[in-house]
Design a protein around this motif. Structure first.
Motif, PDB file in Angstrom:
ATOM      1  N   GLU A   1       0.828  -1.213   0.000  1.00 25.77           N
ATOM      2  CA  GLU A   1       0.000   0.000   0.000  1.00 25.77           C
ATOM      3  C   GLU A   1       0.856   1.253   0.000  1.00 25.77           C
ATOM      4  OE1 GLU A   1      -3.035   1.955   3.145  1.00 25.77           O
ATOM      5  OE2 GLU A   1      -3.708   0.078   2.234  1.00 25.77           O
ATOM      6  N   GLN A   2       1.936   1.252   0.794  1.00 23.54           N
ATOM      7  CA  GLN A   2       2.814   2.417   0.841  1.00 23.54           C
ATOM      8  C   GLN A   2       3.473   2.661  -0.518  1.00 23.54           C
ATOM      9  OE1 GLN A   2       3.019   4.613   3.313  1.00 23.54           O
ATOM     10  NE2 GLN A   2       1.475   3.344   4.378  1.00 23.54           N
TER      11      GLN A   2
ATOM     12  N   LYS B   1       0.807   4.129  -2.828  1.00 20.85           N
ATOM     13  CA  LYS B   1       0.575   5.548  -2.522  1.00 20.85           C
ATOM     14  C   LYS B   1       1.712   6.417  -3.061  1.00 20.85           C
ATOM     15  CE  LYS B   1      -2.291   5.222   1.661  1.00 20.85           C
ATOM     16  NZ  LYS B   1      -2.334   5.491   3.122  1.00 20.85           N
TER      17      LYS B   1
ATOM     18  N   GLU C   1       1.450   9.467  -5.710  1.00 21.67           N
ATOM     19  CA  GLU C   1       1.968  10.806  -5.416  1.00 21.67           C
ATOM     20  C   GLU C   1       2.913  11.296  -6.510  1.00 21.67           C
ATOM     21  OE1 GLU C   1       3.696  10.320  -1.593  1.00 21.67           O
ATOM     22  OE2 GLU C   1       1.794  10.549  -0.519  1.00 21.67           O
TER      23      GLU C   1
ATOM     24  N   ILE D   1      -4.676  12.431  -2.893  1.00 22.38           N
ATOM     25  CA  ILE D   1      -4.711  10.966  -2.910  1.00 22.38           C
ATOM     26  C   ILE D   1      -5.407  10.418  -1.663  1.00 22.38           C
ATOM     27  CG2 ILE D   1      -3.260   8.894  -2.838  1.00 22.38           C
ATOM     28  CD1 ILE D   1      -1.172  10.781  -4.354  1.00 22.38           C
TER      29      ILE D   1
ATOM     30  N   VAL E   1      -6.328   6.452  -0.326  1.00 19.31           N
ATOM     31  CA  VAL E   1      -6.288   5.006  -0.555  1.00 19.31           C
ATOM     32  C   VAL E   1      -6.771   4.334   0.734  1.00 19.31           C
ATOM     33  CG1 VAL E   1      -4.861   2.998  -1.052  1.00 19.31           C
ATOM     34  CG2 VAL E   1      -4.376   5.174  -2.192  1.00 19.31           C
TER      35      VAL E   1
END
Length: 560
Positions: free
Chosen positions: A256-257, A260, A264, A270, A272
């Motif tokens: 997920e990081q 993201k 970006e 954003i 999520v």
């Protein structure tokens, strides 16, 4: 496969192709004007008329025949300029009445609509002349009616009608001696022929640029457009992109990081949110495809939504501008209710700063700039009528090529008594308003003005833009011409000499007043010299000289 009917989509393309062909030929058509003056404007007037309708047609998406007919009729009526433009708009008005109830047009419908077009146009002209655009339209319509009774394809029908129009046009010099003397065919008829030829190209599917400049579904003011540009420029990322990922692969906190961080790198705003087997995503980006492609590496997508934020901002600004305009109109109407209308108002067409100032001093409420060099449209007239808060409005066209547009505006006005005084020149317009008496009734004033303008003789001094032979005079490009109310009165090389001869040909010996309006290209000293010469030549006559500021015409003179 042969096409024997025309649906709304095809007819729209044909109309736009006709408009574009006329636009491409407008300067050539301008040069066909009988008088070789620098403001020969038949092609320009017809083009501006049809383009007013073309903009409305180009803004339509998948219109029905009825909606298309309304756009053509309304657009051309309001945009009509000059006699040729008004007649063209009336041809469209009649034609569209004949087709609007049909989903598809065959040769029988086309023939009937063509007859309706001619009937409507002839009614609009008080004294129709043969050898003009009307004659060409009638010849084409009669041929269409004849062919509709035969077994003929649409292609052959259109070709034959155009060939007949071309033949009738070639005969116009035999119907109007002035055309024959000048060695030209009728310019309005040539304009109509070019519309027909362009429309046929559209029917055949030839490659035509259908782009109509200025066509759009919404309107905004200049300031509104500038504001829209500025706001859109402030939007760094233009597409609001949303979707849900239905996870099919392992999706850890680290995944997920990384996702993201990727978002970006291509956008902002954003969001999520992960929840068991789904991930909800929101991002503003200039490349939604990149966000979607990355998301597909995690699973399948659903609930996808992409909005153009710049477009949304633009639409919002348009709506805001429309609200402001509506509020302004409401406030204007409320003010008019508070301020009772005056009994009589005047609208006049002007041709220069000096002439405009004279009209204002005489009490004209609204000036329409244009006159000789740019005939105002019916829409311009309607705007003026709306602006002047008066029960009865007199319109002074001051040009024979503007009278029909003024009359058309009168017919489209319901809430005011509009009277068109058919002034053909600025001096006639000045005489008309000077004749007006506040003590007399509307009927008495109208009659008095109509009578007085008959006593005004007008001469206009300009230069020739081409070689020609007219009114028994051999004219070379660059010659100075003195044009009277009905003919060219003098030709020469010197402006002052031609002006003096023109005034002499206007029976100045019997006149009481000679008035001279000098143009923007004439020096004050030259006008004063002319005044002295006239005073010497006509000692019993009052001589008045004013700065008219008109373009193209060195002098406009009146003899009364």
């Amino acid at each position: 496969m042969e096409t024997n009917t025309i649906n709304a989509a095809l007819f729209a393309r044909m109309f736009l192709a006709g408009a574009k062909n006329l636009e491409a030929k407008k300067e050539w058509i301008n040069e066909l004007n009988v008088f070789p003056v620098p403001d020969g404007d038949t092609g320009t007037n017809m083009t501006m008329t049809i383009m007013s309708a073309a903009r409305e047609v180009a803004a339509l998406e998948n219109p029905s025949m009825e909606v298309l007919a309304k756009a053509i009729s309304s657009g051309s009526l309001r945009g009509a300029r000059g006699n040729s433009g008004v007649i063209l708009s009336q041809l469209f008005r009649g034609f569209t009445k004949g087709i609007k109830k049909y989903d598809e047009i065959d040769v029988t419908v086309l023939a009937a609509a063509s007859q309706k077009a001619v009937e409507t146009a002839y009614k609009a002209v008080m004294k129709p002349k043969e050898g003009t655009i009307l004659t060409v339209a009638k010849g084409a319509a009669d041929k269409a009616l004849e062919l509709a009774e035969t077994d003929i394809s649409m292609d052959d029908f259109l070709k034959a009608v155009i060939e007949e129009a071309e033949f009738v046009l070639s005969q116009t010099p035999e119907m109007l001696p002035v055309l024959k003397e000048a060695g030209v065919v009728d310019s309005g008829g040539q304009g109509l022929l070019q519309v027909m030829k362009g429309a046929y190209d559209g029917f055949l599917g030839k490659e035509v640029d259908y782009t109509i400049e200025g066509a759009k579904t919404g309107t905004t003011s200049v300031s509104g457009a500038a504001a829209a540009t500025q706001t859109e420029a402030d939007i760094k990322f233009g597409y609001c992109t949303e979707f849900i990922i239905m996870l099919e692969k392992e999706y850890t906190e680290q995944t997920e990081q990384e996702f993201k961080a990727f978002l970006e790198s291509i956008g902002d705003s954003i969001v999520v949110v992960s929840d068991d087997d789904i991930v909800k995503v929101h991002v503003h980006t200039n490349d939604p495809g990149k966000a979607i492609s990355r998301a597909l590496t995690y699973g399948s997508l659903t609930r996808m939504k992409i909005d153009n934020m710049r477009e949304e901002h633009h639409e919002k600004l348009i709506k805001d501008a429309q609200k402001v305009a509506a509020q302004q109109k409401f406030e204007d109407e409320e003010r008019k209710k508070i301020v009772p209308p005056k009994p009589v108002g005047f609208i006049s067409v002007s041709i220069g700063e000096g002439v405009g100032q004279i009209f204002r001093e005489l009490g004209v409420d609204y000036l329409i700039e244009g006159g000789q060099t740019m005939n105002p449209s019916t829409e311009d007239m309607l705007k003026a009528i709306e602006e002047v808060n008066a029960e009865t409005l007199y319109i002074l066209p001051n040009n024979k090529n503007i009278i029909l547009a003024a009359n058309q505006a009168k017919l489209l006005t319901r809430d005011k008594n509009v009277i068109v005084i058919p002034t053909k020149t600025v001096p006639q317009g000045i005489t008309a308003i000077v004749t007006y008496s506040a003590e007399a009734t509307v009927e008495e004033n109208t009659e008095a003005m109509m009578e007085e303008i008959k006593n005004v003789k007008t001469g206009q001094i300009t230069y020739a833009v081409r070689d020609t032979h007219i009114d028994d005079k051999e004219i070379k490009e660059g010659d100075i011409m003195g044009i009277g109310d009905h003919a060219i009165l003098a030709v020469g090389k010197d402006i002052t000499d031609v002006t003096l001869e023109t005034i002499e040909q206007m029976d100045a010996e019997e006149a009481e007043l000679i008035t001279v309006y000098y143009g923007e290209d004439t020096r004050k000293e030259d006008a004063e010299n002319l005044e002295n010469l006239l005073s010497e030549k006509y000692p019993a006559c009052d001589i008045e000289v004013y700065s008219g500021g008109q373009p193209i015409y060195y002098y406009v003179v009146s003899v009364e």
